[in-house]
Design a protein around this motif. Structure first.
Motif, short mmCIF file in Angstrom:
data_model
loop_
_atom_site.label_atom_id
_atom_site.label_comp_id
_atom_site.label_asym_id
_atom_site.label_seq_id
_atom_site.Cartn_x
_atom_site.Cartn_y
_atom_site.Cartn_z
N VAL A 110 0.84 -1.21 0.00
CA VAL A 110 0.00 0.00 0.00
C VAL A 110 0.87 1.25 0.00
CG1 VAL A 110 -1.59 1.34 1.43
CG2 VAL A 110 -2.03 -1.07 1.02
N LEU A 111 1.90 1.27 0.80
CA LEU A 111 2.81 2.43 0.84
C LEU A 111 3.52 2.63 -0.50
CD1 LEU A 111 4.40 2.06 4.38
CD2 LEU A 111 2.77 3.78 3.62
N LEU A 112 3.93 1.53 -1.10
CA LEU A 112 4.60 1.62 -2.40
C LEU A 112 3.66 2.13 -3.48
CD1 LEU A 112 7.27 1.06 -3.89
CD2 LEU A 112 6.38 -1.22 -4.38
N SER A 113 2.44 1.67 -3.47
CA SER A 113 1.48 2.13 -4.49
C SER A 113 1.13 3.60 -4.28
CB SER A 113 0.23 1.26 -4.48
OG SER A 113 -0.42 1.35 -3.23
N ILE A 114 1.02 4.03 -3.03
CA ILE A 114 0.77 5.46 -2.77
C ILE A 114 1.95 6.30 -3.24
CG2 ILE A 114 0.54 7.16 -0.90
CD1 ILE A 114 -1.18 5.10 0.57
N TRP A 115 3.16 5.83 -3.00
CA TRP A 115 4.36 6.57 -3.44
C TRP A 115 4.42 6.65 -4.96
CZ3 TRP A 115 8.79 4.81 -6.09
CH2 TRP A 115 9.80 5.77 -6.19
N ILE A 116 4.12 5.56 -5.65
CA ILE A 116 4.15 5.57 -7.11
C ILE A 116 3.10 6.52 -7.67
CG2 ILE A 116 3.67 4.15 -9.16
CD1 ILE A 116 5.05 1.84 -7.72
N ALA A 117 1.89 6.44 -7.16
CA ALA A 117 0.82 7.30 -7.66
C ALA A 117 1.09 8.77 -7.37
CB ALA A 117 -0.52 6.88 -7.06
N ASN A 131 12.63 16.12 -20.66
CA ASN A 131 12.89 15.32 -19.49
C ASN A 131 11.61 15.09 -18.68
OD1 ASN A 131 14.20 13.91 -17.50
ND2 ASN A 131 14.98 15.73 -16.48
N LEU A 132 10.84 16.14 -18.45
CA LEU A 132 9.60 15.99 -17.68
C LEU A 132 8.54 15.22 -18.46
CD1 LEU A 132 9.40 19.52 -16.04
CD2 LEU A 132 10.02 17.36 -14.97
N ALA A 133 8.46 15.48 -19.75
CA ALA A 133 7.48 14.76 -20.56
C ALA A 133 7.83 13.28 -20.64
CB ALA A 133 7.42 15.37 -21.96
N GLU A 134 9.11 12.97 -20.73
CA GLU A 134 9.52 11.56 -20.77
C GLU A 134 9.21 10.86 -19.45
OE1 GLU A 134 13.63 11.50 -21.76
OE2 GLU A 134 13.29 12.34 -23.76
N ARG A 135 9.44 11.54 -18.34
CA ARG A 135 9.13 10.94 -17.04
C ARG A 135 7.64 10.69 -16.89
NH1 ARG A 135 11.48 14.14 -12.27
NH2 ARG A 135 10.38 12.49 -11.16
N ALA A 136 6.83 11.66 -17.32
CA ALA A 136 5.37 11.49 -17.22
C ALA A 136 4.90 10.35 -18.12
CB ALA A 136 4.67 12.78 -17.61
N LEU A 137 5.48 10.26 -19.32
CA LEU A 137 5.12 9.17 -20.23
C LEU A 137 5.56 7.83 -19.65
CD1 LEU A 137 4.02 8.28 -23.01
CD2 LEU A 137 6.33 8.60 -23.88
N ASN A 138 6.73 7.80 -19.04
CA ASN A 138 7.23 6.58 -18.44
C ASN A 138 6.30 6.10 -17.32
OD1 ASN A 138 8.79 4.48 -17.51
ND2 ASN A 138 10.42 5.75 -16.70
N TRP A 139 5.91 7.01 -16.44
CA TRP A 139 5.00 6.64 -15.35
C TRP A 139 3.63 6.21 -15.89
CZ3 TRP A 139 6.31 5.07 -10.88
CH2 TRP A 139 7.45 5.55 -10.26
N CYS A 140 3.18 6.89 -16.92
CA CYS A 140 1.88 6.54 -17.50
C CYS A 140 1.91 5.12 -18.05
CB CYS A 140 1.52 7.55 -18.59
SG CYS A 140 -0.11 7.30 -19.28
N CYS A 141 2.96 4.77 -18.77
CA CYS A 141 3.08 3.41 -19.32
C CYS A 141 3.19 2.38 -18.21
CB CYS A 141 4.29 3.32 -20.24
SG CYS A 141 4.10 4.20 -21.79
N ILE A 142 3.97 2.68 -17.18
CA ILE A 142 4.14 1.72 -16.08
C ILE A 142 2.83 1.53 -15.31
CG2 ILE A 142 5.24 1.42 -13.83
CD1 ILE A 142 7.78 2.58 -15.04
N LEU A 143 2.14 2.61 -15.01
CA LEU A 143 0.89 2.49 -14.25
C LEU A 143 -0.20 1.80 -15.06
CD1 LEU A 143 0.77 5.91 -12.39
CD2 LEU A 143 1.20 3.66 -11.42
#
Length: 146
Positions: free
Chosen positions: A43-50, A89-101
Motif C-alpha cells: 500500500v505504501l509503495l502504491s501510494i508513493w508511485i501514484a 525530461n519531464l514529458a519523458e518521465r510522465a510518459l514513463n509513469w503513464c506506461c508503467i501504471l
C-alpha cells in the motif's frame, strides 16, 4: 513526502521484527503477521508511485505555464532556458509513469480474473510491467526520430 515515506518505512522495519519475535501459538499467526506487513508495504509503495506520478504531471504543467508567462513578458531566451528544466525530461518521465501504471493496472486486472493468487500472479505482473516499459521504449524511440 520523502520524510513521510522514510518515517513509515522505518516504523515498518522496526515493528515487523518485533511482531515476529513475539511468541505465537501457531504458524498461522506468523503468516498473518508477514501477510499484514507485506500488505502495508504494498500500500505504501502504491501510494508513493501514484503520488510521484501526479507530482511529475503537475510539475510538467506548471513549468509550461511559467514558460508561457515568461514568453509573454518578453524575457530573454537565455533566462527562460536557464530557469526552466528541459521539457523533454519531464514529458519523458510522465510518459514513463503513464506506461508503467497502465501496464500495472492491466496486470492487476489479469491477476484478478485468474484467481487464486499465487506465483502465476507475480509472473503476470512482471510480464505486464515489462510490456509497459517496452511500449515506453518504442514510443520514446519514435519521438526521438521525429
Amino acid at each position: 513526502m520523502k520524510r513521510i515515506l522514510n518515517i513509515t518505512l522505518l516504523l515498518t522495519v522496526i515493528t515487523v521484527p518485533t511482531m515476529a519475535l513475539q511468541q505465537s501459538t501457531s504458524v498461522m499467526e506468523d503468516k498473518e503477521v508477514i501477510f499484514f506487513s507485506l500488505n502495508a508495504i504494498a500500500v505504501l509503495l502504491s501510494i508513493w508511485i501514484a503520488s510521484s506520478f501526479l507530482l511529475s504531471l503537475i510539475k510538467l504543467f506548471l513549468n509550461d505555464r511559467l514558460r508561457r508567462t515568461l514568453i509573454q513578458r518578453n524575457a530573454p531566451l537565455a533566462i527562460i532556458t536557464e530557469i526552466l528544466p528541459k521539457e523533454n525530461n519531464l514529458a519523458e518521465r510522465a510518459l514513463n509513469w503513464c506506461c508503467i501504471l497502465f501496464a500495472g493496472s492491466a496486470g492487476l486486472t489479469l491477476c484478478y480474473y485468474t484467481q487464486p493468487f499465487g506465483l502465476h500472479s507475480v509472473i503476470i505482473l512482471s510480464i505486464s510491467l515489462a510490456f509497459g516499459l517496452l511500449i515506453y521504449y518504442f514510443i520514446h524511440k519514435h519521438t526521438n526520430k521525429s
